[in-house]
Design an enzyme around this catalytic site. Structure first.
Site, PDB file in Angstrom:
ATOM      1  N   ARG A  31      -2.194  -0.644   9.253  1.00  0.00           N
ATOM      2  CA  ARG A  31      -1.580   0.541   8.688  1.00  0.00           C
ATOM      3  C   ARG A  31      -0.131   0.570   8.757  1.00  0.00           C
ATOM      4  O   ARG A  31       0.370   1.795   8.645  1.00  0.00           O
ATOM      5  CB  ARG A  31      -2.360   1.676   9.611  1.00  0.00           C
TER       6      ARG A  31
ATOM      7  N   ASN B 139      -5.384   6.365   2.963  1.00  0.00           N
ATOM      8  CA  ASN B 139      -4.396   5.981   1.670  1.00  0.00           C
ATOM      9  C   ASN B 139      -4.879   6.664   0.524  1.00  0.00           C
ATOM     10  O   ASN B 139      -3.657   7.344  -0.076  1.00  0.00           O
ATOM     11  CB  ASN B 139      -4.566   4.571   1.206  1.00  0.00           C
TER      12      ASN B 139
ATOM     13  N   LYS C 137      -9.628   3.421   6.846  1.00  0.00           N
ATOM     14  CA  LYS C 137      -8.396   3.061   6.006  1.00  0.00           C
ATOM     15  C   LYS C 137      -8.167   3.550   4.738  1.00  0.00           C
ATOM     16  O   LYS C 137      -7.389   3.978   4.080  1.00  0.00           O
ATOM     17  CB  LYS C 137      -8.383   1.338   5.819  1.00  0.00           C
TER      18      LYS C 137
ATOM     19  N   CYS D 188      -1.356  -0.873  -2.122  1.00  0.00           N
ATOM     20  CA  CYS D 188      -2.114  -0.239  -1.086  1.00  0.00           C
ATOM     21  C   CYS D 188      -2.614   1.236  -1.613  1.00  0.00           C
ATOM     22  O   CYS D 188      -3.832   1.239  -1.997  1.00  0.00           O
ATOM     23  CB  CYS D 188      -1.675   0.218   0.199  1.00  0.00           C
TER      24      CYS D 188
ATOM     25  N   ILE E 299       0.610  -8.949   5.917  1.00  0.00           N
ATOM     26  CA  ILE E 299       0.115  -8.561   7.191  1.00  0.00           C
ATOM     27  C   ILE E 299      -0.135  -9.615   7.936  1.00  0.00           C
ATOM     28  O   ILE E 299       0.193  -9.760   9.170  1.00  0.00           O
ATOM     29  CB  ILE E 299      -1.039  -7.676   6.827  1.00  0.00           C
TER      30      ILE E 299
HETATM   31  N1  SAJ Z   1       5.613   7.931  -2.692  1.00  0.00           N
HETATM   32  C1  SAJ Z   1       6.050   9.022  -3.600  1.00  0.00           C
HETATM   33  N2  SAJ Z   1       6.290  10.115  -3.058  1.00  0.00           N
HETATM   34  C2  SAJ Z   1       6.316  10.287  -1.594  1.00  0.00           C
HETATM   35  C3  SAJ Z   1       6.003   9.249  -0.900  1.00  0.00           C
HETATM   36  C4  SAJ Z   1       5.634   7.822  -1.648  1.00  0.00           C
HETATM   37  O1  SAJ Z   1       5.980   8.995  -4.960  1.00  0.00           O
HETATM   38  O2  SAJ Z   1       6.555  11.405  -1.126  1.00  0.00           O
HETATM   39  C5  SAJ Z   1       5.301   6.579  -3.635  1.00  0.00           C
HETATM   40  C6  SAJ Z   1       6.395   5.294  -3.173  1.00  0.00           C
HETATM   41  O3  SAJ Z   1       7.323   5.417  -3.759  1.00  0.00           O
HETATM   42  C7  SAJ Z   1       5.254   4.268  -3.546  1.00  0.00           C
HETATM   43  C8  SAJ Z   1       3.960   4.701  -3.122  1.00  0.00           C
HETATM   44  O4  SAJ Z   1       4.235   6.288  -3.189  1.00  0.00           O
HETATM   45  O5  SAJ Z   1       5.491   3.979  -4.782  1.00  0.00           O
HETATM   46  C9  SAJ Z   1       3.534   4.318  -1.965  1.00  0.00           C
HETATM   47  O6  SAJ Z   1       4.528   4.311  -0.749  1.00  0.00           O
HETATM   48  P1  SAJ Z   1       4.139   4.854   0.701  1.00  0.00           P
HETATM   49  O7  SAJ Z   1       5.350   4.574   1.586  1.00  0.00           O
HETATM   50  O8  SAJ Z   1       3.597   6.067   0.843  1.00  0.00           O
HETATM   51  O9  SAJ Z   1       2.968   3.794   1.137  1.00  0.00           O
HETATM   52  P2  SAJ Z   1       2.936   2.080   1.274  1.00  0.00           P
HETATM   53  O10 SAJ Z   1       1.899   1.845   0.037  1.00  0.00           O
HETATM   54  O11 SAJ Z   1       4.232   1.387   1.464  1.00  0.00           O
HETATM   55  O12 SAJ Z   1       2.175   1.971   2.529  1.00  0.00           O
HETATM   56  C10 SAJ Z   1       0.958   2.690   2.808  1.00  0.00           C
HETATM   57  C11 SAJ Z   1       0.899   3.499   4.242  1.00  0.00           C
HETATM   58  N3  SAJ Z   1      -0.143   4.421   4.066  1.00  0.00           N
HETATM   59  C12 SAJ Z   1       0.072   5.548   4.453  1.00  0.00           C
HETATM   60  O13 SAJ Z   1       0.887   6.305   4.860  1.00  0.00           O
HETATM   61  C13 SAJ Z   1      -1.223   6.603   4.408  1.00  0.00           C
HETATM   62  C14 SAJ Z   1       0.818   2.395   5.277  1.00  0.00           C
HETATM   63  O14 SAJ Z   1       0.442   3.021   6.543  1.00  0.00           O
HETATM   64  C15 SAJ Z   1      -0.213   1.563   4.987  1.00  0.00           C
HETATM   65  O15 SAJ Z   1      -0.368   0.608   6.101  1.00  0.00           O
HETATM   66  C16 SAJ Z   1      -0.116   1.000   3.526  1.00  0.00           C
HETATM   67  O16 SAJ Z   1      -0.341   1.965   2.681  1.00  0.00           O
HETATM   68  C17 SAJ Z   1      -1.186  -0.287   3.481  1.00  0.00           C
HETATM   69  O17 SAJ Z   1      -1.031  -1.332   3.599  1.00  0.00           O
HETATM   70  O18 SAJ Z   1      -2.197   0.282   3.300  1.00  0.00           O
END
Ligand code: SAJ
Length: 437
Positions: free
Chosen positions: A163, A219, A215, A269, A14
């Site tokens: 985010r 998440n 935040k 996250c 970030i």
């Molecule tokens: N995942 C699943 N199934 C899904 C979606 C995701 O199993 O349908 C898994 C992914 O493979 C991964 C995990 O969840 O292992 C997280 O992935 P993600 O794409 O949902 O999120 P991050 O961790 O890359 O980013 C999140 C985001 N938060 C939200 O969508 C609420 C992002 O906007 C934040 O800025 C980030 O966390 C953060 O820095 O907190």
């Protein structure tokens, strides 16, 4: 307020993109990191993070002089703290017999301490690191006030969560709505003036603790939604239904949007932040706690699928694991459920050779990371797809059949076509297809 110079503490996923973006928008930026390897990589024209467009942005900012990097802070108009807030690896809290993970706030503490000698009247300090509720007020404020200056009176203090989605960081940094929580109205407004230099999305002002909650709630909401998808995949195995078909049907309902089951939740996250709420209120956060347990147990569920595909025997079997990143099309291996699944397989006596197209250099205990897909496949008994990378989605099963003796495939992310793999001579198992357990 008018800001000319910003000091960014922490040049990670970030801090670095934000520093580069501020510099591109006319700010003079000093990027600070206490890891000498990061500073020397940047000074040598390199970059330690794989993120589209980031390398070019940083190099041009460094070349123009709008961005400089350093091991120590210096005086500035505004300071942004963007350091990691992981959880302690081996320390757990406990409430009525239930264990939960604890936030490791040492980086926020030492970043705040590092600013004390440089803080001046009229400055703005913004904490961006994801933090337990009340961190800005109860942890950061007292540390900064060791300078002899009073927050709210002599300097502004705010919390603003990042985010952005890894893989789309630069676009989301400017386009996403930004929440800025001040310890008072003037601090929130000072924060707005700083972020308005590059944020095109809506800027919403609130108080610091609300911004911290926002935040964590975002998440946690996603974690719980992924947990229900993962739990549905287990139920589908129990009842012999196909989860992918069931989700596609359910999602035709106008108010239902079930996410994708997979090997679990990773990254720095979503698998971490909900614990901050559990730690802050273990007597209240029951649903949040349960969702964490479901997602953390999902790699173990994938291992059971593999065991089933190998007719109950894991010891001595050779498994080619495709993908180790925590999610598709990123290089980030932090808290990756794919690695957890691979390591559990190794613990059960299997030999795991892995191919991760975005990260070929890392040493991962129990897993042999191969430089090419062909090498990972060469002696396999079973091919296990763990990450839905675009490159893997485009794989031709006939081509894979030529490179491996394996005739069994387990798809833990639901991205492969059963018919194509069966036509290429593979026995095909997919998470949640109702045929495996
Ligand atoms: N995942 C699943 N199934 C899904 C979606 C995701 O199993 O349908 C898994 C992914 O493979 C991964 C995990 O969840 O292992 C997280 O992935 P993600 O794409 O949902 O999120 P991050 O961790 O890359 O980013 C999140 C985001 N938060 C939200 O969508 C609420 C992002 O906007 C934040 O800025 C980030 O966390 C953060 O820095 O907190």
């Amino acid at each position: 307020m008018n800001f000319k110079k910003v000091c960014m503490i922490g040049l990670g996923y970030i801090g670095l993109p934000t520093a580069g973006t501020l510099a591109r928008h006319g700010m003079r930026v000093v990027g600070v990191d206490n890891n000498p390897a990061i500073i020397s990589t940047l000074l040598n024209g390199g970059i330690h993070i794989h993120e589209p467009g980031l390398g070019a942005l940083i190099q041009s900012a460094l070349q123009s002089g709008s961005l400089t990097v350093s091991a120590t802070p210096e005086e500035a108009d505004a300071f942004i703290i963007a350091v990691p807030t992981p959880f302690y690896k081996d320390q757990h809290g406990s409430y009525q017999g239930q264990a939960y993970k604890l936030a490791d706030m040492r980086a926020v503490t030492s970043a705040s301490e590092s600013l004390v000698p440089y803080l001046r009247r009229g400055n703005l300090v913004v904490l961006e690191s994801t933090s337990p509720p009340r961190t800005t007020i109860d942890l950061v404020k007292p540390i900064l006030e060791r300078s002899g200056l009073q927050a709210g009176t002599d300097f502004h203090l705010a919390y603003s969560p990042e985010r952005v989605l890894p893989g789309q960081i630069l676009r989301e940094l400017t386009e996403n709505a930004r929440v800025i929580g001040g310890i008072d109205q003037a601090s929130a407004e000072a924060g707005r003036d700083l972020y308005a230099t590059f944020v095109q999305g809506e800027i919403v002002l609130t108080d610091a603790t609300t911004a911290e909650m926002v935040k964590l709630m975002e998440n946690t909401y996603r974690d719980i939604n992924i947990a229900i998808a993962n739990e549905f995949s287990r139920l589908a195995e129990r009842f012999g239904t196909n989860i992918w078909e069931a989700i596609a049907c359910a999602n035709r309902h106008p108010r239902v949007n079930i996410l994708r089951p997979g090997p679990g939740v990773g990254g720095h996250c979503i698998g971490v932040d909900p614990w901050f709420l559990v730690e802050a209120a273990p007597d209240l956060a029951h649903l949040i706690y349960s969702a964490r347990l479901v997602n953390d147990a999902q790699p173990g569920f994938v291992v059971e699928l593999v065991r089933h595909a190998l007719q109950g025997e894991l010891a001595g079997k050779r498994i080619a694991a495709l993908g180790l990143a925590y999610k598709p099309d990123v290089d980030d291996l932090r808290e990756s459920p794919a690695i957890e699944a691979a390591q559990l397989l190794a613990k059960a006596g299997a030999y795991v050779s892995a191919y991760e197209p975005f990260n070929r250099g890392q040493v991962i205990a129990g897993v042999q990371l191969m430089p090419t897909l062909e090498q990972a496949l060469a002696e396999a008994d079973l091919v296990l797809l763990l990450v839905n990378h675009t490159q893997f989605r485009l794989i031709n099963p006939d081509l894979i059949a030529q490179h491996t003796p394996a005739r069994r495939v387990v798809d833990a992310v639901g991205s492969m076509e059963t018919a194509a793999w069966e036509a290429a001579g593979f026995q095909f198992f997919r998470l949640g297809d109702g045929k495996s357990l």
